[in-house]
Design a protein around this motif. Structure first.
Motif, mmCIF file in Angstrom:
data_model
loop_
_atom_site.group_PDB
_atom_site.id
_atom_site.type_symbol
_atom_site.label_atom_id
_atom_site.label_comp_id
_atom_site.label_asym_id
_atom_site.label_seq_id
_atom_site.Cartn_x
_atom_site.Cartn_y
_atom_site.Cartn_z
ATOM 1 N N MET A 216 31.528 12.710 29.258
ATOM 2 C CA MET A 216 31.998 13.085 27.922
ATOM 3 C C MET A 216 31.396 12.131 26.899
ATOM 4 S SD MET A 216 36.038 13.847 28.719
ATOM 5 C CE MET A 216 36.307 12.231 29.476
ATOM 6 N N TYR A 217 30.913 12.699 25.804
ATOM 7 C CA TYR A 217 30.353 11.847 24.759
ATOM 8 C C TYR A 217 30.824 12.341 23.397
ATOM 9 C CZ TYR A 217 26.837 15.340 23.340
ATOM 10 O OH TYR A 217 26.225 16.470 22.867
ATOM 11 N N GLY A 218 30.759 11.473 22.430
ATOM 12 C CA GLY A 218 31.182 11.826 21.077
ATOM 13 C C GLY A 218 31.571 10.582 20.316
ATOM 14 N N PRO A 219 31.987 10.746 19.071
ATOM 15 C CA PRO A 219 32.370 9.585 18.262
ATOM 16 C C PRO A 219 33.588 8.883 18.835
ATOM 17 C CG PRO A 219 32.889 11.638 17.123
ATOM 18 C CD PRO A 219 32.097 12.010 18.329
ATOM 19 N N PRO A 220 33.734 7.583 18.567
ATOM 20 C CA PRO A 220 34.888 6.843 19.105
ATOM 21 C C PRO A 220 36.200 7.332 18.517
ATOM 22 C CG PRO A 220 33.683 5.501 17.511
ATOM 23 C CD PRO A 220 32.854 6.729 17.750
ATOM 24 N N GLY A 221 37.262 7.202 19.323
ATOM 25 C CA GLY A 221 38.599 7.520 18.840
ATOM 26 C C GLY A 221 38.952 8.989 18.846
ATOM 27 N N CYS A 222 38.171 9.820 19.557
ATOM 28 C CA CYS A 222 38.425 11.265 19.543
ATOM 29 C C CYS A 222 39.108 11.773 20.808
ATOM 30 C CB CYS A 222 37.125 12.027 19.300
ATOM 31 S SG CYS A 222 36.508 11.854 17.610
ATOM 32 N N GLY A 223 39.568 10.886 21.657
ATOM 33 C CA GLY A 223 40.419 11.312 22.766
ATOM 34 C C GLY A 223 39.760 11.420 24.120
ATOM 35 N N LYS A 374 44.028 19.373 6.261
ATOM 36 C CA LYS A 374 42.915 19.822 5.414
ATOM 37 C C LYS A 374 42.307 18.667 4.629
ATOM 38 C CE LYS A 374 44.535 24.587 4.718
ATOM 39 N NZ LYS A 374 45.042 25.561 3.719
ATOM 40 N N LYS A 375 43.126 17.692 4.300
ATOM 41 C CA LYS A 375 42.669 16.566 3.496
ATOM 42 C C LYS A 375 42.100 15.424 4.346
ATOM 43 C CE LYS A 375 43.937 18.316 -0.481
ATOM 44 N NZ LYS A 375 42.938 18.661 -1.510
ATOM 45 N N THR A 376 42.043 15.625 5.665
ATOM 46 C CA THR A 376 41.537 14.564 6.550
ATOM 47 C C THR A 376 40.354 15.079 7.368
ATOM 48 O OG1 THR A 376 43.288 15.182 8.130
ATOM 49 C CG2 THR A 376 43.692 13.272 6.716
ATOM 50 N N GLU A 377 39.472 15.809 6.731
ATOM 51 C CA GLU A 377 38.280 16.349 7.398
ATOM 52 C C GLU A 377 37.438 15.211 7.988
ATOM 53 O OE1 GLU A 377 35.765 19.096 8.923
ATOM 54 O OE2 GLU A 377 37.576 19.561 7.772
ATOM 55 N N GLY A 378 37.038 15.384 9.251
ATOM 56 C CA GLY A 378 36.206 14.386 9.906
ATOM 57 C C GLY A 378 36.962 13.211 10.502
ATOM 58 N N PHE A 379 38.280 13.181 10.353
ATOM 59 C CA PHE A 379 39.068 12.076 10.895
ATOM 60 C C PHE A 379 39.204 12.224 12.415
ATOM 61 C CE2 PHE A 379 41.525 9.845 7.359
ATOM 62 C CZ PHE A 379 40.611 10.211 6.386
ATOM 63 N N SER A 380 39.064 11.129 13.116
ATOM 64 C CA SER A 380 39.315 11.117 14.556
ATOM 65 C C SER A 380 40.814 10.919 14.796
ATOM 66 C CB SER A 380 38.536 9.984 15.222
ATOM 67 O OG SER A 380 39.043 8.724 14.788
ATOM 68 N N GLY A 381 41.219 11.023 16.068
ATOM 69 C CA GLY A 381 42.619 10.766 16.389
ATOM 70 C C GLY A 381 43.009 9.334 16.042
ATOM 71 N N ALA A 382 42.079 8.399 16.254
ATOM 72 C CA ALA A 382 42.349 7.004 15.907
ATOM 73 C C ALA A 382 42.488 6.832 14.400
ATOM 74 C CB ALA A 382 41.228 6.108 16.438
ATOM 75 N N GLY A 419 43.211 5.897 1.659
ATOM 76 C CA GLY A 419 42.719 4.546 1.899
ATOM 77 C C GLY A 419 42.013 4.378 3.227
ATOM 78 N N VAL A 420 41.813 5.473 3.966
ATOM 79 C CA VAL A 420 41.152 5.416 5.267
ATOM 80 C C VAL A 420 39.878 6.256 5.230
ATOM 81 C CG1 VAL A 420 41.342 5.933 7.734
ATOM 82 C CG2 VAL A 420 43.341 5.103 6.481
ATOM 83 N N ARG A 421 38.773 5.669 5.639
ATOM 84 C CA ARG A 421 37.512 6.407 5.715
ATOM 85 C C ARG A 421 37.269 6.863 7.146
ATOM 86 N NH1 ARG A 421 33.007 3.179 2.022
ATOM 87 N NH2 ARG A 421 34.137 3.344 0.028
ATOM 88 N N PRO A 422 36.805 8.095 7.333
ATOM 89 C CA PRO A 422 36.562 8.581 8.701
ATOM 90 C C PRO A 422 35.561 7.698 9.434
ATOM 91 C CG PRO A 422 36.423 10.382 7.103
ATOM 92 C CD PRO A 422 36.500 9.106 6.303
ATOM 93 N N SER A 423 35.952 7.217 10.589
ATOM 94 C CA SER A 423 35.073 6.339 11.365
ATOM 95 C C SER A 423 33.971 7.116 12.064
ATOM 96 C CB SER A 423 35.897 5.567 12.401
ATOM 97 O OG SER A 423 36.539 6.464 13.303
ATOM 98 N N THR A 424 34.032 8.446 12.011
ATOM 99 C CA THR A 424 33.054 9.277 12.731
ATOM 100 C C THR A 424 31.738 9.419 11.975
ATOM 101 O OG1 THR A 424 33.918 11.304 11.712
ATOM 102 C CG2 THR A 424 34.916 10.603 13.791
ATOM 103 N N ARG A 425 31.729 9.132 10.698
ATOM 104 C CA ARG A 425 30.524 9.382 9.893
ATOM 105 C C ARG A 425 29.339 8.553 10.378
ATOM 106 N NH1 ARG A 425 33.314 9.234 3.857
ATOM 107 N NH2 ARG A 425 34.393 11.252 4.007
ATOM 108 N N GLU A 426 29.580 7.303 10.676
ATOM 109 C CA GLU A 426 28.496 6.436 11.127
ATOM 110 C C GLU A 426 27.917 6.938 12.442
ATOM 111 O OE1 GLU A 426 27.711 1.710 12.218
ATOM 112 O OE2 GLU A 426 29.613 2.357 11.325
#
Length: 453
Positions: A216-223, A374-382, A419-426
Motif C-alpha cells: 500500500m502506498y500513498g500520502p502519510p496519515g491516510c490510514g 466539504k471544507k477540508t478537501e485534501g485532508f488526511s485522517g491525521a 488553521g490546518v494545512r493539508p499534509s498531503t499536498r507536499e
C-alpha cells in the motif's frame, strides 16, 4: 446528619471569609462530593478552577462531580485533558478508563487502565479488567508464559524468546467497519487476503494459495497502518507490526537473521498478518546502494517472500510506504507484492465518517459533518485529527475560563480547520513527477487518475 450539615455550614462560612483560598474551596468541594451532593461540589470545583485553572486535582474533582451526576460526556472531556499530563493521578486514569469503556471505546479504555495500574497497582479494578480482557495486576515480566492484552490488543501465546522476541504479537479488534472510506482498497484486500481464508476450498479448487503480499502506498496519515490492523481483525488473525528498528542490526548477518525469525514466527502463528511499515527502508532499490550489507538484506527479504525454505501459506504480508518509487522493482514481481494499492486521502463521505467517529463520546451540538468535510478537501485522517484536537483545545480553554464545558459545534471545527494545512499536498507534488515521468509499468496510474492528469 445534623453534624454533617453543621460541618458544611462551617466550611461555607470559612470560604465566605477567605474566598480566594483554593485549598479551602477544594476541601469543601471534596466534602460535598463525599456526602453525595455532586451538584454543590461541581459549583465549588468550578469556583476553585477560576482561581487556579491548571490544577489537576481540581479538574479531577470536577470530573468526579460530573460522573456522579451522569454527565459522562462532560467528564470525558475533562479527563481527556488530564490524561495528557505526566502528573495525571492514577485514579483519574481509572475513571477515564471506566467512562471510555461505557462509551464503547475499549481500546482506549485498556490503554488508560494499564497506565493507571502501572502508576499505582493499588487502583486495580478486577471487574473493569475482566470487562476489558486485561490483567487486573500490572504486567508481569517477559519471562512469564502468558497471554494478555495491551492497549486492547491480545498478545499471542506463541511469542518466543530470541533477538526479536520483544515485538508484540497482537490480536486486533479493529474491523473494516471502523475504517472510514477506502472501499476500493478494502475490496482488493478482501479478494487477496480475506476471502481465501474464509473460502479455502474454493481457492484450492483453482490452485490459488492462501496468502501473498500487498503493498500500500500513498500520502502519510491516510490510514495504511490502520487498514492493515483492521485486516487482521477481520479474520481474527495474529498481527505483527514490523519497523526498521526491529530488523536492522549493526553486526553483519544479524539483520538477515532477524528478518528470517520474524517470518518464522508468522509461519508458526498462521493465519498471521505480517505488516512492514515504511517498507522502503528495508526494501530500497539495490541500484541506489553501495554497501553489500543492504543488498544481502534485500536478497533475504525476497527469499522469505518467495517461501524458499518454508511455505508462506496462511501468512498474509502487508507493507506500507510513502515512497514506492524507492522500493526495489524485484518486490513487485508476482508472488511477492503483486498487488500495489494506492491509498488516497479520504473523500468527502469518508471525511464525514472519520470526523463522526472521532467525535463519538465527546460533547457535540448538531455538527454538520458533511459541511465540514466539504471544507477540508485534501485532508488526511491525521489532518482531521489535528483539526479536532485544535477545536477541543480551544473549547477547553473557554471551559476553564467560564467553568462550564460547552459542546463542540460546526463553527468550532471550521475555525480549527482554517488553521490546518493539508499534509498531503507536499506528497502529491513529488508523486506527480514520478507518475508523469517514471511510470513505464503503469504502477502510478491511480495517482494520475486521482490528480485527473
Amino acid at each position: 446528619m445534623a453534624e454533617s450539615d453543621d460541618m458544611i455550614d462551617g466550611l461555607r462560612q470559612a470560604v465566605r471569609v477567605s474566598p480566594d483560598n483554593v485549598p479551602l474551596r477544594q476541601h469543601l468541594a471534596d466534602t460535598l462530593l463525599g456526602m453525595g451532593k455532586p451538584p454543590d461540589a461541581e459549583k465549588e470545583f468550578r469556583a476553585a478552577l477560576q482561581l487556579k485553572p491548571d490544577d489537576v486535582k481540581l479538574k479531577f474533582g470536577l470530573a468526579r462531580a460530573f460522573e456522579q451526576q451522569g454527565k459522562s460526556s462532560a467528564a470525558i472531556v475533562v479527563l481527556e485533558d488530564i490524561a495528557k499530563r505526566s502528573d495525571c493521578p492514577a485514579r483519574a486514569r481509572l475513571l477515564y478508563a471506566r467512562l471510555l469503556s461505557a462509551a464503547g471505546h475499549d481500546d482506549d479504555a485498556s490503554r488508560q487502565y494499564r497506565k493507571a495500574i502501572e502508576a499505582d497497582p493499588g487502583v486495580a479494578d478486577v471487574h473493569l479488567a475482566d470487562q476489558l480482557g486485561v490483567d487486573a495486576a500490572p504486567p508481569r515480566s517477559s519471562d512469564d508464559d502468558h497471554d494478555d492484552v495491551v492497549d486492547g490488543k491480545v498478545r499471542a501465546a506463541w511469542e518466543e524468546p530470541g533477538s526479536v522476541s520483544g515485538i508484540e504479537v497482537e490480536r486486533p479488534r479493529t474491523k473494516f467497519a471502523d475504517v472510514g472510506g477506502l472501499d476500493e482498497v478494502k475490496e482488493q484486500v478482501r479478494m487477496k487476503i480475506i476471502h481465501p481464508l474464509k473460502h479455502p476450498d474454493l481457492y484450492k479448487a483453482y490452485g490459488k494459495p492462501i496468502g501473498g503480499g500487498i503493498l500500500m502506498y500513498g500520502p502519510p496519515g491516510c490510514g495504511k497502518t490502520f487498514l492493515a490492523r483492521a485486516t487482521a481483525g477481520e479474520i481474527s488473525a495474529a498481527f505483527l507490526s514490523i519497523g526498521i528498528n526491529d530488523v536492522l542490526d549493526m553486526w553483519i548477518g544479524n539483520s538477515e537473521k532477524n528478518l528470517h525469525e520474524l517470518f518464522e514466527r508468522a509461519r508458526r502463528g498462521r493465519p498471521c498478518v505480517l505488516f512492514f511499515d515504511e517498507v522502503d527502508a528495508l526494501a530500497a532499490s539495490r541500484a541506489d546502494m553501495r554497501a553489500s550489507a543492504g543488498r544481502h538484506l534485500i536478497n533475504q527479504f525476497l527469499a522469505e517472500l518467495d517461501g524458499v525454505q518454508a511455505s508462506n501459506d496462511g501468512v498474509l504480508i502487508l507493507a506500507a510506504t510513502n515512497a514506492p518509487w524507492h522500493v526495489d522493482p524485484a518486490f513487485r514481481r508476482p508472488g511477492r507484492f503483486d498487488r500495489i494499492l494506492f491509498v488516497p486521502p479520504p473523500d468527502p463521505n469518508a471525511r464525514a465518517a472519520i470526523l463522526r467517529a472521532m467525535c463519538t463520546g465527546k460533547p457535540v451540538d448538531n455538527i454538520d459533518y458533511a459541511h465540514v468535510a466539504k471544507k477540508t478537501e485534501g485532508f488526511s485522517g491525521a489532518d482531521l485529527k489535528a483539526v479536532l484536537d485544535r477545536a477541543i483545545e480551544a473549547k477547553l480553554a473557554d471551559a476553564m475560563k467560564a467553568g462550564i464545558p460547552k459542546p463542540l459545534t460546526t463553527k468550532d471545527l471550521l475555525t480549527a480547520a482554517g488553521g490546518v494545512r493539508p499534509s498531503t499536498r507536499e506528497w502529491f507534488a513529488t508523486a506527480r513527477n514520478y507518475a508523469l515521468y517514471a511510470n513505464q509499468g503503469g504502477a502510478y496510474d491511480d495517482v494520475l487518475q486521482y490528480l485527473k492528469l
